[in-house]
Design a protein around this motif. Structure first.
Motif, PDB file in Angstrom:
ATOM      1  N   ARG A 118       0.846  -1.190   0.000  1.00 47.83           N
ATOM      2  CA  ARG A 118       0.000   0.000   0.000  1.00 47.83           C
ATOM      3  C   ARG A 118       0.882   1.242   0.000  1.00 47.83           C
ATOM      4  NH1 ARG A 118      -5.153  -0.938   0.080  1.00 47.83           N
ATOM      5  NH2 ARG A 118      -5.974  -2.842   1.000  1.00 47.83           N
ATOM      6  N   GLU A 150       2.221   4.823   0.863  1.00 54.62           N
ATOM      7  CA  GLU A 150       2.150   5.743   1.990  1.00 54.62           C
ATOM      8  C   GLU A 150       3.018   6.953   1.687  1.00 54.62           C
ATOM      9  OE1 GLU A 150       3.422   3.591   5.424  1.00 54.62           O
ATOM     10  OE2 GLU A 150       1.651   2.313   5.494  1.00 54.62           O
ATOM     11  N   ALA A 178      -0.335   8.156  -3.475  1.00 58.72           N
ATOM     12  CA  ALA A 178      -0.858   7.664  -2.192  1.00 58.72           C
ATOM     13  C   ALA A 178      -2.121   8.450  -1.855  1.00 58.72           C
ATOM     14  CB  ALA A 178       0.195   7.819  -1.097  1.00 58.72           C
ATOM     15  N   ARG A 191      -4.632   8.152   0.046  1.00 58.36           N
ATOM     16  CA  ARG A 191      -5.023   8.318   1.444  1.00 58.36           C
ATOM     17  C   ARG A 191      -4.344   9.522   2.095  1.00 58.36           C
ATOM     18  NH1 ARG A 191      -5.251   9.913   5.576  1.00 58.36           N
ATOM     19  NH2 ARG A 191      -5.548   8.984   7.642  1.00 58.36           N
ATOM     20  N   GLY A 193      -6.429   3.479  -7.236  1.00 56.42           N
ATOM     21  CA  GLY A 193      -7.091   3.822  -5.982  1.00 56.42           C
ATOM     22  C   GLY A 193      -6.185   3.564  -4.792  1.00 56.42           C
ATOM     23  N   ASN A 194      -6.702   2.838  -3.793  1.00 67.23           N
ATOM     24  CA  ASN A 194      -5.928   2.537  -2.597  1.00 67.23           C
ATOM     25  C   ASN A 194      -5.222   1.195  -2.664  1.00 67.23           C
ATOM     26  OD1 ASN A 194      -6.387   4.909  -1.134  1.00 67.23           O
ATOM     27  ND2 ASN A 194      -8.397   4.192  -0.483  1.00 67.23           N
ATOM     28  N   ASP A 206     -12.579   1.342  -3.040  1.00 65.09           N
ATOM     29  CA  ASP A 206     -11.464   2.256  -3.277  1.00 65.09           C
ATOM     30  C   ASP A 206     -10.209   1.569  -3.795  1.00 65.09           C
ATOM     31  OD1 ASP A 206     -13.038   4.337  -2.296  1.00 65.09           O
ATOM     32  OD2 ASP A 206     -12.432   3.913  -0.238  1.00 65.09           O
ATOM     33  N   ALA A 207     -10.199   0.241  -3.853  1.00 60.88           N
ATOM     34  CA  ALA A 207      -8.989  -0.490  -4.235  1.00 60.88           C
ATOM     35  C   ALA A 207      -9.270  -1.293  -5.500  1.00 60.88           C
ATOM     36  CB  ALA A 207      -8.546  -1.403  -3.098  1.00 60.88           C
TER      37      ALA A 207
END
Length: 961
Positions: free
Chosen positions: A503, A505, A564, A566, A849-850, A873-874
């Motif tokens: 993921r 970050e 990223a 998020r 997305g994520n 979202d993924a």
């Protein structure tokens, strides 16, 4: 420990906020023993500990025969200064072994009560025991034998239950939680490796709270509201490598662990090999975690008989003697520079790096120098603290120190510890900060107003509502003096771009900013601009000597990028303080101050007041050539050589400065316009001889800068390269058709460190026979946060198909006279003859997305997209999937998967089609196909699963099937 991250719920959890999710208990009396601790010992042990056993009874027999004893584990934990042990035997990769007699069939269970013996031994010696529990059945047949017995458990329950499914395994493990709670009252809690839907649907955690209210709950990698602890598993890639908190994403006072392996290589459990333990790395982790109020959960790999492999035992023995002399700086302390107060952690002078710990009761602070500077002093921001005394904690030696310009400098350090030199600092508390400051902002998220910025509470914060640029106005009530801002940003993201378990970050911290002053809140004067480092702890902006009622901080952007989502454009700040002065000590001077009486000042050069300068003064009047100068007559070094010479200067206009060493030809450098009362720095290379040297500073410009001080230190190691981010697009293997082809390449270089790059050049290298259209991107110099971008078109030779080629993009630059470079590449390959379209999942033109990228050696481009599904979202969205004709095609999907999972595939936004997959091992590529109907020209293809996790995706391609 399973290296898989479920959907990250990265949310700030503060008990006093209306935003705290239901059930969250950020602080609770049951946590007190862990809050007071420094470390824990994580033990992975089970049937598949070498020598591997495929039979539970044989494993238990050999454990007992090998002489396993719980006291050995407890004693090893105490050597590490660990207050608790996490026992991981009911582990997906260790045979789901249960080291206790169980009435519930379903996996390995011992007749000897190994868990009970460990709990009893720990209680006798003050070490808490926590039991690891997994949610994951997917590795049930990894070793070629079935380790989960669905029939036995089904017979026990009186209904059919498949333990190899997540729901079935959730039912089974749910029963085990209650068996453990019933039989082991002196256990201290559960360490849970991610969540299971069955547990959550049946209120498992709430029932644990009701049945065992004193037990702790920890959750791996997720910030789950009901859990006491957020555990951050095996983070790497930071600079320096030991600074584990750089990868953390949860702000204090949330209880957090740093969970990492002590062996450098190998699995989390003992596999028969002897793996080195990097003492430097792991002592550094231990200290920096303590400096961020994180608990070091150190994973060791006990052998079958429970003994630690020799190198791990040797590390434990070292810690047993190394920690006690500095114990008071680690026990009962919190991380300094955050909500508990304290000076600034992070990078200090001349390559030094360290953290602060602070005792909230005594207010004593401890400066931990984990990487020593290249000089004999340490210089760090004092955050307004008045320092009374400094001593070496290990030796008791009283240290000389000086304070000025916002810095504490500890002088004459001779006894550097190999791993952590600790200075005990006694202070009279913080001074010179305005009270009653009111804050407003141009944008705020509901429930997180700007008034939280100046309310004195670090547990309430302001949220920008994802707006950039955004401004914060500080009202002092009336016209007052101001000298700097102290800013505590929310520690809710890592400090640098990275990928953690697939993921993306990134840092949500301030990058480019401007500060303005006003007396009427209408007419504003720009007083300072620059870039703030992406760093943890308090950050400072010196604004010179202002006399105004209002100050406005304008945040132009943050460090986080769109890769990223998020973290992109997020900004949260706990507190902003406005200072009106600097601490100043008397009697001890900082070496090499420009205003020192030991220096010669010629012509118009004279001493001038400068509160923000070290020593409170600087030398002005430079300009017009060497006749107006300041000369140091005694710059001493031990040996002949090339050194780093740093000049701290001030100037309100763009100008230049010249440095002449021992009468040699001067080194000239540009000085940018800034402030006449807030220093900035430039470093140059200087050749010095052993003993005394003279250093003369002047300006050839009509009006030169003022000089605050100089500093001399050895050059960084030859291998040193400042931290940069080089982004090259397209990312991922590029598949092209036959004939002549052109590829557009763009690149961006960003400097992430507080260094200076000179003679910067950014350019691709064309493969043999290819041509490049576009000039190199160049910059004379770059400072922190600045970017250099370029764009080029690479064209293959006419009349032939391309071969497999790679186009490297290189950023070259000078750092203190040394040539350095970083590079990234664009690989290009002709698509297979039976395909009309091929694109990698990780290609930068796709939207994910994520979800996130991760390495995959067997995959076609060496990467894949991971963490698809589980939420809307993924996903992976392939846009501009271009074909010549409208017709039906065969869509080939290359993926990896461990166990049964599904994609849903939607073409041009149409109804999704489920594609079921199955496989063994997330590192083995498989291919599945389905028919799709496409339009002529550009199309979109989306792979997703809104409810459940989907397979990892390698690439897609189209054939004329």
């Amino acid at each position: 420990m399973r290296l898989r991250l479920c959907i990250a719920i990265v949310i700030a959890l503060m008990a006093s906020l209306i935003s705290v999710p239901a059930g969250a208990e950020v602080q609770h009396p049951r946590q007190e023993w862990m809050r007071a601790s420094t470390a824990g010992l994580f033990l992975h042990w089970g049937m598949f500990t070498a020598p591997k056993h495929l039979n539970c009874e044989e494993w238990e027999r050999d454990v007992t025969g090998g002489g396993w004893t719980p006291d050995y584990w407890v004693d090893e934990a105490r050597k590490l200064g660990a207050s608790y042990i996490v026992l991981a035997t009911f582990h997906s990769r260790l045979g789901y072994a249960r080291p206790w007699p169980s009435k519930i069939p379903g996996s390995c269970a011992t007749k000897r009560d190994l868990l009970g013996e460990l709990v009893k031994a720990g209680k006798a010696k003050g070490v808490q025991i926590i039991l690891y529990m997994t949610d994951d059945p997917q590795w049930h047949s990894e070793q070629g034998v079935q380790t989960l017995n669905s029939k036995a458990y089904s017979d026990y329950k009186g209904q059919q239950v498949d333990l190899t499914t997540r729901d079935g395994f959730g039912r089974y493990s749910y029963d085990l939680f209650f068996e453990v709670m019933e039989n082991y009252a002196d256990l201290s809690g559960f360490w849970i490796d991610n969540d299971n839907a069955y547990w959550e649907q049946n209120r498992l955690y709430e029932q644990i709270r009701e049945k065992r209210p004193t037990w702790l709950l920890s959750n791996n990698n997720e910030d789950t509201p009901i859990m006491d602890t957020v555990s951050n598993e095996q983070k790497t890639g930071m600079i320096p490598s030991y600074d584990y908190p750089q990868a953390a994403f949860t702000p204090m006072p949330r209880l957090t662990e740093a969970c990492y392996k002590l062996p450098n290589t190998g699995d989390w459990w003992y596999t028969g090999g002897t793996h080195e333990v990097d003492t430097r790395l792991n002592t550094g982790r231990y200290i920096t975690n303590a400096g961020s109020s994180m608990k070091s959960l150190m994973a060791e790999t006990p052998m079958l008989n429970g003994k630690m492999p020799p190198q791990q035992e040797a590390f434990n023995n070292l810690m047993a003697s190394w920690v006690p002399p500095i114990k008071e700086s680690l026990t009962g302390t919190e991380g300094g520079g955050y909500l508990y107060g304290g000076m600034q952690p992070g990078f200090w002078n001349d390559g030094a790096h360290g953290v602060i710990t602070i005792n909230p009761k005594t207010k004593k602070q401890y400066v931990h120098v984990v990487t020593r500077p290249r000089t004999d002093y340490v210089r760090l921001r004092d955050n307004g603290y008045r320092v009374n005394s400094v001593s070496d904690l290990r030796t008791g030696e009283r240290m000389r120190f000086t304070q000025s310009g916002g810095y504490l400098t500890i002088l004459g350090v001779k006894n550097w510890d190999t791993y952590d030199t600790v200075f005990k600092v006694d202070t009279s508390g913080q001074q010179f900060f305005h009270s009653g400051v009111k804050a407003t902002a141009s944008s705020s998220r509901d429930g997180f107003p700007a008034s939280n910025l100046t309310d004195g509470s670090f547990e309430k914060y302001w949220d920008s509502n994802a707006q950039q640029p955004v401004s914060i106005t500080l009202d002092l009530g009336r016209r007052k003096e101001s000298t700097y801002l102290a800013i505590n940003q929310r520690e809710s993201s890592p400090t640098h771009a990275r990928v953690s378990f697939g993921r993306p970050e990134d840092s949500t911290r301030i990058k480019d900013y401007k500060v303005y002053a006003s007396n009427d809140n209408r007419r504003w004067d720009l007083v300072r601009s620059g870039a703030m480092a992406s760093a943890r702890g308090t950050q400072f902006i010196d604004i010179g000597e202002q006399n105004s009622r209002y100050l406005k901080l304008e945040v132009l952007n943050t460090w986080g990028g769109p890769q990223a989502p998020r973290f992109f454009k997020e900004l949260q700040i706990d507190e902003i303080k406005v200072a009106h002065g600097y601490q100043r000590s008397w009697g001890t001077d900082l070496p090499l101050e420009a205003e020192s009486w030991r220096n010669d000042r010629d012509g118009r050069a004279h001493t001038g007041w400068c509160e923000g300068c070290s020593g409170g003064a600087q030398v002005t009047g430079l300009g017009g050539g060497a006749r107006n100068s300041v000369e140091y007559r005694d710059v001493s070094v031990a040996a002949d050589g090339t050194y780093r010479l740093q000049v701290d200067h001030t100037s309100s206009a763009a100008t230049s400065l010249s440095v002449s060493v021992n009468g040699a030809a001067p080194t000239d450098f540009a000085v940018a316009a800034d402030r006449p009362d807030a220093p900035s720095s430039t470093a140059v290379v200087a050749s010095l001889k052993a003993g005394k040297n003279t250093v003369k500073l002047y300006s050839k410009a009509a009006r030169g800068p003022a000089v605050d001080r100089i500093a001399v230190s050895p050059l960084p190691a030859e291998s040193y390269v400042p931290k940069t981010t080089l982004t090259v697009e397209p990312h991922g293997l590029q598949w092209v058709g036959p004939g002549q082809q052109s590829v557009k390449v763009t690149a961006k270089l960003r400097l992430d460190a507080e260094d200076q790059l000179d003679q910067v050049k950014l350019v691709p290298t064309a493969p043999a026979g290819w041509t490049i259209q576009g000039d190199p991107a160049t910059a004379a110099l770059m400072r922190i946060g600045q970017e250099l971008t370029g764009s080029w078109t690479l064209t293959s030779p006419a009349g032939t198909d391309i071969s497999t080629v790679t186009a490297p993009v290189t950023a070259s630059f000078q750092v203190l006279g040394r040539a350095k470079q970083v590079s990234s590449s664009v690989p290009v390959r002709i698509r297979p003859a039976d395909r009309v379209f091929v694109r990698e999942a990780e290609d930068s033109v796709n939207k994910i997305g994520n979800a996130g990228l991760t390495g995959c050696g067997p995959c076609s481009g060496g990467e894949k997209v991971r963490n698809i599904g589980g939420s809307p979202d993924a996903f992976v969205l392939f846009e501009n999937v271009t074909v010549d004709a409208a017709r039906q095609y065969t869509l080939y999907v290359d993926f990896t998967v461990n166990g049964p999972r599904s994609y849903f595939v939607s073409v041009n936004g149409g109804a999704p089609v489920e594609v079921k997959t199955d496989g063994v091992g997330n590192n083995t590529p498989y291919t599945t196909t389905l028919p799709v109907t496409l339009n002529a020209g550009a199309n979109t293809i989306k792979l997703f699963n809104d409810k459940d996790g989907a397979p990892d995706l390698d690439r897609i391609s189209l054939g004329l099937g």
